[in-house]
Design a protein around this motif. Structure first.
Motif, PDB file in Angstrom:
ATOM      1  N   GLY A 173      -1.165  -6.173   4.650  1.00 14.53           N
ATOM      2  CA  GLY A 173      -0.855  -4.989   5.447  1.00 14.53           C
ATOM      3  C   GLY A 173       0.597  -4.960   5.894  1.00 14.53           C
ATOM      4  N   LEU A 174       1.122  -6.125   6.265  1.00 11.28           N
ATOM      5  CA  LEU A 174       2.528  -6.198   6.672  1.00 11.28           C
ATOM      6  C   LEU A 174       3.451  -5.865   5.505  1.00 11.28           C
ATOM      7  N   VAL A 175       3.119  -6.358   4.332  1.00  8.58           N
ATOM      8  CA  VAL A 175       3.942  -6.084   3.148  1.00  8.58           C
ATOM      9  C   VAL A 175       3.923  -4.595   2.808  1.00  8.58           C
ATOM     10  N   ARG A 176       2.748  -3.999   2.807  1.00  6.58           N
ATOM     11  CA  ARG A 176       2.626  -2.581   2.454  1.00  6.58           C
ATOM     12  C   ARG A 176       3.328  -1.671   3.456  1.00  6.58           C
ATOM     13  N   ALA A 177       3.531  -2.160   4.675  1.00  5.17           N
ATOM     14  CA  ALA A 177       4.160  -1.334   5.720  1.00  5.17           C
ATOM     15  C   ALA A 177       5.684  -1.358   5.669  1.00  5.17           C
ATOM     16  N   VAL A 178       6.270  -2.187   4.822  1.00  3.57           N
ATOM     17  CA  VAL A 178       7.731  -2.287   4.758  1.00  3.57           C
ATOM     18  C   VAL A 178       8.310  -1.032   4.112  1.00  3.57           C
ATOM     19  N   ALA A 179       9.310  -0.471   4.744  1.00  3.56           N
ATOM     20  CA  ALA A 179       9.937   0.739   4.211  1.00  3.56           C
ATOM     21  C   ALA A 179      10.650   0.433   2.898  1.00  3.56           C
TER      22      ALA A 179
END
Length: 222
Positions: A32-38
């Motif tokens: 989830g943290l990776v997918r949230a990176v702009a």
């Protein structure tokens, strides 16, 4: 007059449950943290890539200790469970395959922060988590009861020391902090009890603050 030899203390395996909970938590959070990176935010990608590499290294060394020390001991002392040990080894191999696939993907994502590569990283971590969850559940159900009966505490303690020298010194307090995050008060005292007193003081103070700042940066809560 006869003297009874003192009983050899057998393994207290509670620390393994703590370690497993930390791996479950991080592999749940990372995708989830990776997918949230702009897109294009390579600075944020670098933070998460470094964090993921650290935990993958910790997982690799954790499994290497079991491969080198625990499985041979159990095979020697409870051979009827050989098929179970072989299955553990096969699961480790699949975890290693997925971990190796993550290395190049993390490198590319850290350099580019492209959404397609982010999805490759996150998707591979998801696949790794699925494999690892099956493995950890079976290990807790089948292996840890065997270890309580067939492995001494001295032998069990060697698992935690195995490969420690291969971790970067700066990462060790962070990994220990990640374990303490999963502890109830009794477990916390158990985990801290095994480290030398000066290090124990640092883990409660300086290193605890360092971990709080680190995990806030990783999870984007500051």
């Amino acid at each position: 007059m006869t003297h009874t030899a003192p009983a050899v203390p057998m393994a207290d395996v509670r620390d393994m449950y703590v370690v497993h909970r930390a791996f479950r938590r991080e592999l749940r959070l990372v995708p989830g943290l990776v997918r949230a990176v702009a897109p294009g935010d390579t600075a944020r990608a670098a933070v998460l890539a470094a964090h993921t590499r650290m935990f993958l290294q910790g997982l690799h060394l954790h499994h290497t200790a079991e491969d080198d020390l625990l499985w041979p001991t159990l095979l020697e002392r409870c051979p009827p469970d050989a098929a179970l040990i072989e299955r553990m080894e096969e699961q480790h191999a699949e975890v290693e395959r997925l971990t190796e696939a993550l290395g190049p993907a993390l490198d590319r994502w850290e350099a580019e922060a492209r959404p397609a590569v982010a999805e490759e990283v996150a998707g591979t971590v998801d696949a790794l988590r699925e494999v690892l969850l099956v493995h950890l559940e079976e290990e807790e159900r089948e292996i840890l009861p065997l270890a309580r009966r067939h492995v001494t505490q001295e032998e069990w303690s060697q698992l935690g020391e195995h490969g420690k020298g291969q971790m970067a010194a700066r990462d060790l307090p962070l990994l220990f902090g990640a374990l303490l995050e999963e502890c109830d008060p009794e477990e916390r005292e158990m985990m801290l009890h095994v480290v030398p007193w000066p290090v124990r003081v640092l883990l409660r103070t300086v290193f605890a603050g360092r971990y709080r700042r680190y995990v806030s940066r990783v999870r984007g809560t500051r």
